[in-house]
Design a protein around this motif. Structure first.
Motif, mmCIF file in Angstrom:
data_model
loop_
_atom_site.group_PDB
_atom_site.id
_atom_site.type_symbol
_atom_site.label_atom_id
_atom_site.label_comp_id
_atom_site.label_asym_id
_atom_site.label_seq_id
_atom_site.Cartn_x
_atom_site.Cartn_y
_atom_site.Cartn_z
ATOM 1 N N VAL A 79 1.001 -0.977 0.129
ATOM 2 C CA VAL A 79 0.071 0.016 0.118
ATOM 3 C C VAL A 79 0.858 1.328 -0.184
ATOM 4 N N VAL A 80 0.821 1.966 -1.057
ATOM 5 C CA VAL A 80 1.673 3.485 -1.071
ATOM 6 C C VAL A 80 0.704 4.424 -0.743
ATOM 7 N N SER A 81 0.948 5.319 0.109
ATOM 8 C CA SER A 81 0.297 6.633 0.224
ATOM 9 C C SER A 81 1.331 7.808 0.021
ATOM 10 N N ALA A 82 0.887 8.556 -0.850
ATOM 11 C CA ALA A 82 1.898 9.642 -1.400
ATOM 12 C C ALA A 82 1.278 10.750 -1.121
ATOM 13 N N ILE A 83 2.018 11.729 -0.517
ATOM 14 C CA ILE A 83 1.470 13.121 -0.412
ATOM 15 C C ILE A 83 2.278 14.206 -1.421
ATOM 16 N N LEU A 84 1.415 14.497 -2.306
ATOM 17 C CA LEU A 84 2.317 15.645 -3.324
ATOM 18 C C LEU A 84 2.081 16.838 -2.893
ATOM 19 N N HIS A 85 3.374 17.571 -2.981
ATOM 20 C CA HIS A 85 3.250 18.911 -2.431
ATOM 21 C C HIS A 85 2.595 19.857 -3.465
ATOM 22 N N SER A 86 2.753 19.410 -4.790
ATOM 23 C CA SER A 86 2.225 20.415 -5.757
ATOM 24 C C SER A 86 1.815 19.925 -6.978
ATOM 25 N N ASP A 87 1.275 20.216 -8.055
ATOM 26 C CA ASP A 87 0.960 19.425 -9.173
ATOM 27 C C ASP A 87 2.331 19.515 -10.191
ATOM 28 N N LYS A 88 3.344 20.065 -9.696
ATOM 29 C CA LYS A 88 4.934 19.884 -10.507
ATOM 30 C C LYS A 88 5.318 18.729 -10.470
ATOM 31 N N VAL A 89 4.594 17.592 -9.556
ATOM 32 C CA VAL A 89 5.528 16.343 -9.556
ATOM 33 C C VAL A 89 3.966 15.169 -9.747
ATOM 34 N N GLU A 90 4.452 14.015 -10.383
ATOM 35 C CA GLU A 90 3.422 12.955 -10.427
ATOM 36 C C GLU A 90 4.018 11.686 -9.863
ATOM 37 N N VAL A 91 3.243 10.764 -9.526
ATOM 38 C CA VAL A 91 3.666 9.486 -9.096
ATOM 39 C C VAL A 91 3.439 8.509 -10.251
ATOM 40 N N ASP A 92 4.456 7.793 -10.563
ATOM 41 C CA ASP A 92 4.347 6.719 -11.522
ATOM 42 C C ASP A 92 4.581 5.568 -10.853
ATOM 43 N N ASN A 93 3.666 4.680 -11.190
ATOM 44 C CA ASN A 93 3.577 3.309 -10.619
ATOM 45 C C ASN A 93 3.410 2.405 -11.578
ATOM 46 N N ASN A 94 4.099 0.923 -11.272
ATOM 47 C CA ASN A 94 4.033 0.109 -12.193
ATOM 48 C C ASN A 94 4.377 -1.100 -11.493
ATOM 49 N N GLN A 95 3.469 -2.281 -11.733
ATOM 50 C CA GLN A 95 3.660 -3.471 -11.332
ATOM 51 C C GLN A 95 4.002 -4.645 -12.237
ATOM 52 N N SER A 96 4.882 -5.408 -12.085
ATOM 53 C CA SER A 96 5.293 -6.358 -13.172
ATOM 54 C C SER A 96 5.542 -7.469 -12.567
ATOM 55 N N GLY A 97 4.588 -8.465 -12.364
ATOM 56 C CA GLY A 97 4.587 -9.661 -11.589
ATOM 57 C C GLY A 97 4.809 -9.304 -10.020
ATOM 58 N N ASN A 98 5.769 -9.842 -9.402
ATOM 59 C CA ASN A 98 6.025 -9.561 -7.850
ATOM 60 C C ASN A 98 7.054 -8.264 -7.731
ATOM 61 N N ARG A 99 6.978 -7.375 -8.402
ATOM 62 C CA ARG A 99 7.788 -6.468 -8.407
ATOM 63 C C ARG A 99 6.884 -5.036 -8.538
ATOM 64 N N VAL A 100 7.088 -3.930 -7.514
ATOM 65 C CA VAL A 100 6.268 -2.842 -7.662
ATOM 66 C C VAL A 100 7.210 -1.774 -7.752
ATOM 67 N N ASP A 101 7.382 -0.556 -8.672
ATOM 68 C CA ASP A 101 8.130 0.211 -8.808
ATOM 69 C C ASP A 101 7.279 1.588 -8.564
ATOM 70 N N ILE A 102 7.727 2.252 -7.843
ATOM 71 C CA ILE A 102 6.983 3.795 -7.605
ATOM 72 C C ILE A 102 8.160 4.723 -7.897
ATOM 73 N N GLN A 103 7.712 5.538 -8.639
ATOM 74 C CA GLN A 103 8.666 6.776 -8.922
ATOM 75 C C GLN A 103 8.062 7.992 -8.959
ATOM 76 N N SER A 104 8.634 9.109 -8.190
ATOM 77 C CA SER A 104 8.166 10.420 -8.375
ATOM 78 C C SER A 104 8.420 11.105 -9.739
ATOM 79 N N HIS A 105 8.061 11.679 -10.342
ATOM 80 C CA HIS A 105 8.263 12.215 -11.617
ATOM 81 C C HIS A 105 8.168 13.767 -11.738
#
Ligand SMILES: [Zn+2]
Lengths: 309, 205, 208
Positions: A80-106
């Protein structure tokens, strides 16, 4: 020709990226469906939450240029990923591939350390392996028994209650605290941040620092190899008198103090000069740990822990 | 040939170019549509070749094993960087070989450290290998260009890392048989490589 | 039917790399760390993509790519240049992947017998997507997605033949089936892909 190939590879990489965000897998569709988007109290601040179902020994990575990442165990096989974004200048990319979850602030154009900030709270199965990157941090992981890799540049890093796992930490100048790591394979590299290990033991516990101080409070247990080395930082180890270890300590230009009686060992690799070096065994020599403390300009102090503590 | 026979015939002759196939196709829009679609699948399939990029962790693990197994060995003379050294993002392209040069030096030391009597040689090998790959001033200028506020931090850490290398190196010079000194020199190089790596890390703004 | 222009590009690109590849191989034999990485960088996409397309799983694909390169590097001292280095590497990678699939108990060739005629699960009837036209407009990403959803038994043959360019006689040898089997499985795989692509397109049209 090389440049051309690079260009081609980059184009392909760009393709792959758009694939990742545009062509969402069935699973990702589900994730987005569950994802809750709650408007924050501030106009520009927003909170996002993502849920992923994973199996045992999942891999979770979070890349976050600015902001904190807290990782704790989840109750079942979910991330479970909870993200607080401080502005709309940043986005959260998320990707699940099988047993792997990658989260990246973009970061979007114009984002800085304030507007690009995202604070994460991540719940993972306790056996997941976790990789966290943040420039500013802080980074925090607790109560896990999967491998933990944390990298930051100025981020303070805090790991506690981890067992049977690799704990790898790299930082430029953030302070590092490891607390209660059992049967760990611990490697900490810090250029100038202070490193404090409390109750950390295992087959390998290694700290390398250029100018940070290193503080060890524990018992050098598990017949492990302990190497605490710094160029100009001080090294202090506070251990109980019953510790069983083969200890060698040397400060090339600084001082060495030991409060604990050692059986001297003479077949050692450096000339023993009182005040700058000591080597010897303490406790039962059998089944003991190897301890190397070394600094060039700092002081080394081996302290006896008072049993009242 | 009817439609079913045509479809079966594609197993042996996929492009529908045999005389019998052509006879049917010219009269059957459904089957010529099918052949056209298969043809387009086949043409697109080639584009899947080499279309995905592995994560950097793959190389990291490979390199680790190669070192453990001794397949990566110290080099007699420093070599100029090979041309197709690739890095994926922006100015890190320039940094990658630099960090690699530092690691290469560290690798040389790691290997040599196990061979005490050759320790003396290693210092003379490591130093030029390092010089060939990098320039601290360029590094700092890139940092300043990318994130000016970070420059003092990097400058300070770089200076300290270089002092570490210098001190460790003279310790090795003093006693080439001192395995711990050799180890320190390796640690020092790795600290400097880490500085470069953190700078080129993708989480850095 | 295989597009000529692609092979040409490949060939031209290969010629450009030849010198540095040969040099890198020699240096790798000497244990040069950088040479290993150069070789890796040259071939990583091809090897990794093969593993990924065959397994449709990134974590497995990364493990397999790593294994393939390690096996190669362990044997690099014996490489004498009789065959192209890339041919050698790719064949080795294929073996690593097939071995893995077999270990997992997945069929490398579909277990479905080569049934004659139209009894099979040809989904054109089920999905009613017959009127969706595909020709001339398949894009790589859609195909990639369709390949991911192919049953493993069909996926291997399709990837080996249509993506990687192996001939049926080579595939028969590598996989251990008859040439006829390889051909018929390939045809079935393409037919299934066509259905999957149509389904994709129908779903998309439904959503829009
Ligand atoms: Zn027909």
């Amino acid at each position: 020709m090389g440049a051309l190939r690079d260009l081609r590879q980059e184009t392909m990489a760009a393709h792959d990226k758009s694939w990742g965000s545009r062509m969402v897998s069935k699973r990702t569709v589900k994730v987005i469906a569950i994802g809750v988007i709650v408007a924050g109290t501030l106009a520009a601040e927003s909170k996002k939450e993502y849920h992923f179902a994973v199996g045992s020994k999942a891999g979770v990575s979070v890349m976050n240029p600015y902001g904190s990442i807290w990782v704790r165990p989840s109750l079942n096989n979910t991330v479970v990923v909870s993200a607080i974004l401080h502005s709309d200048k940043v986005e959260v990319d998320n990707n699940q591939s099988g047993n792997r979850v990658d989260i990246q602030s973009h970061l979007l154009p114009g984002a800085d350390s304030e507007s690009g900030r995202v604070d994460y709270e991540v719940l993972v199965p306790a056996d997941a392996s976790v990789t966290l990157h943040s420039s500013s941090g802080p980074l925090h992981a607790e109560k896990l028994h999967g491998d933990v890799t944390l990298e930051g540049s100025t981020a303070t890093i805090d790991v506690r209650d981890v067992s049977n796992a690799h704990v790898h930490v790299k930082t430029l100048n953030g302070a590092v605290t490891l607390n209660n790591v059992q049967n760990g394979h611990v490697e900490v590299d810090s250029l100038s941040g202070e490193v404090t290990l409390t109750g950390v033991n295992g087959p390998l516990v290694q700290v390398v620092s250029t100018s940070g101080n290193i503080n060890y409070i524990g018992d050098f247990g598990d017949s492990g190899e302990y190497r605490l080395t710094s160029h100009s930082g001080d090294i202090e180890a506070t251990i109980p008198e019953w510790t069983s270890a083969d200890v060698s300590a040397r400060s090339v230009r600084g001082e060495v103090h030991d409060d604990i009686p050692l059986q001297p060992k003479f077949h050692t690799w450096f000339p023993i000069r009182a005040g700058v070096a000591f080597a010897g065994t303490m406790g039962r020599a059998a089944a003991s740990s190897t301890v190397v403390l070394r600094t060039f300009n700092g002081k080394i102090h081996l302290r006896k822990r008072s049993e009242k503590q | 040939m009817n439609c079913i026979e045509l479809e079966e015939s594609l197993v042996e002759s996929e492009d529908g170019s045999s005389r019998e196939q052509r006879a049917h196709l010219s009269a059957c829009p459904a089957c010529s549509g099918l052949v056209e679609e298969l043809r387009s699948i086949i043409a697109t399939a080639v584009e899947l070749r080499g279309s995905a990029e592995p994560s950097p962790q793959v190389w990291n693990s490979i390199e680790m094993v190669l070192r453990q197994e001794g397949l990566i060995r110290p080099q007699p003379t420093p070599r100029p960087a090979l041309s197709s050294f690739s890095a994926r993002w922006g100015w890190a392209r320039w940094l990658a070989p630099a960090a690699a040069a530092v690691l290469l030096s560290a690798g040389i030391l790691l290997y040599r450290a196990s061979v005490a009597d050759k320790l003396a040689q290693q210092v003379s090998v490591a130093a030029p290998a390092l010089d060939a790959g990098m320039d601290d001033n360029d590094f700092l200028q890139e940092i300043a260009a990318q994130s000016p506020q970070l420059r003092p931090v990097y400058e300070d850490n770089l200076r300290r890392a270089n002092e570490y290398i210098r001190d460790a190196q003279s310790a090795v010079n003093e006693d080439p048989n001192d395995a711990e000194a050799a180890r320190s020199l390796m640690d020092a190089y790795q600290q400097k490589a880490m500085l470069f790596n953190i700078a080129m890390d993708r989480s850095l703004p | 039917m295989r597009p000529e222009k692609k092979t040409l590009t490949d060939r031209r690109q290969r010629r450009g790399d030849e010198l540095s590849e040969a040099a890198a191989i020699e240096r790798a034999k000497q244990g040069d760390a950088e040479a290993f990485q150069v070789l890796y960088d040259m071939h990583k996409r091809r090897v990794y993509s093969l593993c990924l397309r065959m397994t449709a799983n990134t974590a497995e694909a990364e493990d397999l790519a790593q294994e393939a390169f390690l096996q190669l590097y362990r044997k690099i001292a014996t490489f004498r240049g009789e065959s192209a280095f890339s041919t050698w590497l790719h064949r080795l990678s294929v073996n690593v992947v097939l071995m893995h699939l077999r270990k997992k108990g997945l069929p490398v060739v579909s277990l479905e017998e080569t049934t004659q005629g139209g009894d099979d699960d040809s989904p054109k009837k089920d999905f009613g997507t017959e009127d969706v036209a595909l020709a001339g407009s398949i894009d790589r990403l859609h195909l990639q997605k369709a390949v991911e959803s192919l049953p493993p038994g069909y996926r291997s043959i399709f990837v080996l033949h249509d993506v990687e360019g192996y001939e049926h006689n080579e595939i028969a040898k590598i996989v251990g089936c008859s040439i006829g089997n390889s051909k018929s499985q390939l045809h079935k795989a393409r037919m299934k892909l066509r259905d999957l692509l149509k389904l994709q397109r129908a779903e998309k049209a439904g959503k829009a």
